[in-house]
Design a protein around this motif. Structure first.
Motif, PDB file in Angstrom:
ATOM      1  N   ARG A   5      35.912  34.597  39.439  1.00 17.31           N
ATOM      2  CA  ARG A   5      35.895  35.761  38.543  1.00 17.31           C
ATOM      3  C   ARG A   5      35.986  37.044  39.355  1.00 17.31           C
ATOM      4  NH1 ARG A   5      31.608  38.618  36.327  1.00 17.31           N
ATOM      5  NH2 ARG A   5      32.160  39.636  34.367  1.00 17.31           N
ATOM      6  N   ARG A   6      35.230  37.076  40.459  1.00 17.01           N
ATOM      7  CA  ARG A   6      35.196  38.291  41.280  1.00 17.01           C
ATOM      8  C   ARG A   6      36.579  38.622  41.833  1.00 17.01           C
ATOM      9  NH1 ARG A   6      30.540  40.164  45.116  1.00 17.01           N
ATOM     10  NH2 ARG A   6      29.467  39.387  43.291  1.00 17.01           N
ATOM     11  N   LYS A   7      37.260  37.556  42.325  1.00 15.46           N
ATOM     12  CA  LYS A   7      38.574  37.769  42.918  1.00 15.46           C
ATOM     13  C   LYS A   7      39.559  38.277  41.856  1.00 15.46           C
ATOM     14  CE  LYS A   7      41.505  35.610  46.324  1.00 15.46           C
ATOM     15  NZ  LYS A   7      41.951  34.342  46.887  1.00 15.46           N
ATOM     16  N   PHE A   8      39.477  37.643  40.681  1.00 12.62           N
ATOM     17  CA  PHE A   8      40.376  38.034  39.595  1.00 12.62           C
ATOM     18  C   PHE A   8      40.193  39.512  39.249  1.00 12.62           C
ATOM     19  CE2 PHE A   8      40.784  38.746  35.007  1.00 12.62           C
ATOM     20  CZ  PHE A   8      42.143  38.506  34.868  1.00 12.62           C
ATOM     21  N   LEU A   9      38.924  39.945  39.180  1.00 11.71           N
ATOM     22  CA  LEU A   9      38.649  41.342  38.808  1.00 11.71           C
ATOM     23  C   LEU A   9      39.168  42.297  39.867  1.00 11.71           C
ATOM     24  CD1 LEU A   9      35.098  41.190  37.258  1.00 11.71           C
ATOM     25  CD2 LEU A   9      37.221  41.782  36.126  1.00 11.71           C
ATOM     26  N   THR A  10      38.985  41.953  41.147  1.00  6.92           N
ATOM     27  CA  THR A  10      39.468  42.828  42.225  1.00  6.92           C
ATOM     28  C   THR A  10      40.978  42.971  42.145  1.00  6.92           C
ATOM     29  OG1 THR A  10      38.085  41.297  43.459  1.00  6.92           O
ATOM     30  CG2 THR A  10      38.750  43.300  44.601  1.00  6.92           C
ATOM     31  N   ILE A  11      41.645  41.804  42.009  1.00 11.01           N
ATOM     32  CA  ILE A  11      43.117  41.837  41.989  1.00 11.01           C
ATOM     33  C   ILE A  11      43.609  42.621  40.785  1.00 11.01           C
ATOM     34  CG2 ILE A  11      45.192  40.420  41.741  1.00 11.01           C
ATOM     35  CD1 ILE A  11      43.684  38.237  43.303  1.00 11.01           C
ATOM     36  N   SER A  12      43.058  42.332  39.612  1.00 12.39           N
ATOM     37  CA  SER A  12      43.586  42.983  38.409  1.00 12.39           C
ATOM     38  C   SER A  12      43.302  44.473  38.423  1.00 12.39           C
ATOM     39  CB  SER A  12      43.010  42.328  37.155  1.00 12.39           C
ATOM     40  OG  SER A  12      41.615  42.367  37.207  1.00 12.39           O
ATOM     41  N   SER A  13      42.119  44.894  38.908  1.00 13.92           N
ATOM     42  CA  SER A  13      41.833  46.323  38.900  1.00 13.92           C
ATOM     43  C   SER A  13      42.725  47.062  39.898  1.00 13.92           C
ATOM     44  CB  SER A  13      40.359  46.601  39.185  1.00 13.92           C
ATOM     45  OG  SER A  13      40.019  46.064  40.429  1.00 13.92           O
TER      46      SER A  13
END
Lengths: 149, 100
Positions: A5-13
């Motif tokens: 989840r953390r990685k997804f949020l970093t990439i998407s933001s």
């Protein structure tokens, strides 16, 4: 492969920020130019230059005597080619820069609008084209019957 | 916001009348003696076919209920244009119109 989840949020933001960047560049409101208190500062903050070339190829239509200082009709038209922007200045107003208009390639260099005058003043239109600044001035007086406020 | 767009000889003429108080921030409320805070449109943009055709930036010297007219080339009859303004307090208004 599952993405945390953390990685997804970093990439998407990050992706959002990158995509948003060019939009913001276009939308920036020239605050320093609009807050300028005198004409020369406004020119400097908007164009980085105060060198204006007076041009007869600009047609500035604004009444010589304004009946209602709250709404003075103004139209600008020019035969100058490659116009990048048209800006309106009122010398006697607390903030002289009234409005600035970006003119993309397909848009004709002509417009009309309505502006306010705090007092009788010289109205200046500045047209930016090929890195040069062309201008035209006209004095506008206020009709004595003009009701204050 | 009222918008009218008409095409003639391949040139689209757009007339906009936006409803907005355009408070300068210099006026004083006579009854309370307090300054009326500034509230004015900062930017008005017109888009046609995902392309910006006109971008206006306003200061406080533009009249109440701003009126604007401009013209551009390269649109067809029946195309739709989108107009959108945002003011210094963060309010926005968006409207679509069809070129007649």
């Amino acid at each position: 492969m599952a993405i945390s989840r953390r990685k997804f949020l970093t990439i998407s933001s990050t992706a959002c920020l990158i995509l948003m960047a060019p939009l913001k560049v276009l939308a920036v409101w020239s605050s320093t130019a609009f807050y300028s208190k005198n004409l020369d500062d406004a020119y400097r903050n908007l164009f980085d230059s105060t060198e204006l070339i007076e041009s007869y190829r600009i047609k500035l239509k604004v009444p010589k005597i304004a009946n209602n200082k709250e709404a003075v009709p103004i139209s600008v038209k020019t035969s100058i080619k490659n116009v990048e922007s048209i800006s309106l200045f009122v010398k006697g107003n607390p903030q002289p820069l009234a409005a600035t208009f970006q003119i993309p390639a397909d848009t004709l260099p002509e417009l009309s609008t309505r502006i306010r005058l705090e007092q009788a003043s010289i109205v200046t239109v500045v047209i930016k084209s090929d890195g040069k600044l062309f201008s035209k001035n006209q004095e506008v007086k206020l009709a004595t019957s003009s009701c204050p406020g | 916001m009222n918008v009218k767009a008409k095409i003639k000889n391949n040139v689209t003429h757009v007339r906009v009348l936006a409803q907005h108080p355009m408070e300068t921030g210099h006026r004083v409320n006579i009854q309370t003696g307090e300054k009326i805070p500034a509230k004015y449109i900062q930017e008005l943009r017109c888009e046609c076919n995902d392309k910006v055709v006109f971008l206006a930036q306003f200061g406080t010297s533009v009249s109440q209920d701003p009126f604007l007219s401009f013209s551009f080339e390269g649109a067809k009859k029946g195309d739709s244009i989108t107009l959108r303004w945002n003011d210094n307090s963060g309010d926005t208004e968006k409207i679509e119109a069809t070129i007649k």
